[in-house]
Design a protein around this motif. Sequence first.
Motif, PDB file in Angstrom:
ATOM      1  N   ASP A   9       0.805  -1.216   0.000  1.00 57.30           N
ATOM      2  CA  ASP A   9       0.000   0.000   0.000  1.00 57.30           C
ATOM      3  C   ASP A   9       0.843   1.273   0.000  1.00 57.30           C
ATOM      4  OD1 ASP A   9       0.588  -0.875   2.745  1.00 57.30           O
ATOM      5  OD2 ASP A   9      -0.548   0.894   3.345  1.00 57.30           O
ATOM      6  N   ASP A  33      -1.246  -1.511  -5.487  1.00 53.72           N
ATOM      7  CA  ASP A  33      -1.173  -0.884  -4.164  1.00 53.72           C
ATOM      8  C   ASP A  33      -2.323  -1.256  -3.235  1.00 53.72           C
ATOM      9  OD1 ASP A  33      -3.252   0.564  -5.266  1.00 53.72           O
ATOM     10  OD2 ASP A  33      -2.337   2.530  -4.961  1.00 53.72           O
ATOM     11  N   ASN A  34      -3.200  -2.150  -3.670  1.00 52.95           N
ATOM     12  CA  ASN A  34      -4.345  -2.537  -2.859  1.00 52.95           C
ATOM     13  C   ASN A  34      -4.461  -4.060  -2.863  1.00 52.95           C
ATOM     14  OD1 ASN A  34      -7.168  -3.330  -2.353  1.00 52.95           O
ATOM     15  ND2 ASN A  34      -7.559  -1.135  -2.270  1.00 52.95           N
ATOM     16  N   THR A  37      -7.571  -5.540  -4.688  1.00 51.90           N
ATOM     17  CA  THR A  37      -7.400  -5.504  -6.140  1.00 51.90           C
ATOM     18  C   THR A  37      -6.425  -6.584  -6.588  1.00 51.90           C
ATOM     19  OG1 THR A  37      -7.805  -3.118  -6.129  1.00 51.90           O
ATOM     20  CG2 THR A  37      -6.720  -4.025  -8.090  1.00 51.90           C
ATOM     21  N   MET A  56      -1.337  -3.835   5.763  1.00 50.20           N
ATOM     22  CA  MET A  56      -2.035  -2.966   4.820  1.00 50.20           C
ATOM     23  C   MET A  56      -3.416  -2.677   5.379  1.00 50.20           C
ATOM     24  SD  MET A  56      -0.855  -4.644   1.172  1.00 50.20           S
ATOM     25  CE  MET A  56      -1.097  -6.366   1.682  1.00 50.20           C
ATOM     26  N   GLN A  58      -6.344  -2.119   3.934  1.00 50.45           N
ATOM     27  CA  GLN A  58      -7.518  -2.702   3.280  1.00 50.45           C
ATOM     28  C   GLN A  58      -7.722  -4.171   3.633  1.00 50.45           C
ATOM     29  OE1 GLN A  58      -4.831  -1.454   1.684  1.00 50.45           O
ATOM     30  NE2 GLN A  58      -5.440   0.240   0.387  1.00 50.45           N
ATOM     31  N   LYS A  59      -6.608  -4.903   3.806  1.00 47.61           N
ATOM     32  CA  LYS A  59      -6.687  -6.331   4.111  1.00 47.61           C
ATOM     33  C   LYS A  59      -5.317  -6.781   4.605  1.00 47.61           C
ATOM     34  CE  LYS A  59      -8.358 -10.610   1.993  1.00 47.61           C
ATOM     35  NZ  LYS A  59      -9.678 -10.837   2.539  1.00 47.61           N
TER      36      LYS A  59
END
Length: 123
Positions: A9, A33-34, A37, A56, A58-59
């Motif tokens: 990220d 970066d995700n 994704t 990170m 997001q996850k």
Amino acid sequence: MIHLMVVDDEISIGAMLEKALGRSGDIKVTYIDNPITALSRFRSGEYDGVLLDIMMPQKDGLSVLEEIKSKDPECVVIMMTAYSTLDKVLQSHKIGADHYLLKPFDSLANVEKKVRELIHPRR
């Protein structure tokens, strides 16, 4: 040619790895970066290896590792983190991580050396 996915990220780190590892021309780097994704784009057999950040927003990287290994057990995954704990190292190896790199990296040459040592093209 080695096809490598880099998932981090921190855009500055991802861009640096993409540039440094892709410089030689025989490593194709896809930087994402995700982690969500990255998982949606990950296909079994498409990537020879993944450089994956653990922390990170997001996850969590450990859950991403688990999903990657369930989709493609042969894919080499090298975990990266600036926040190393023995627990995270043990968890990542238990799930199937092939190696662990600490950030900041001592040198990008050593990162490339480890990638070449562990990851071989499957084609």
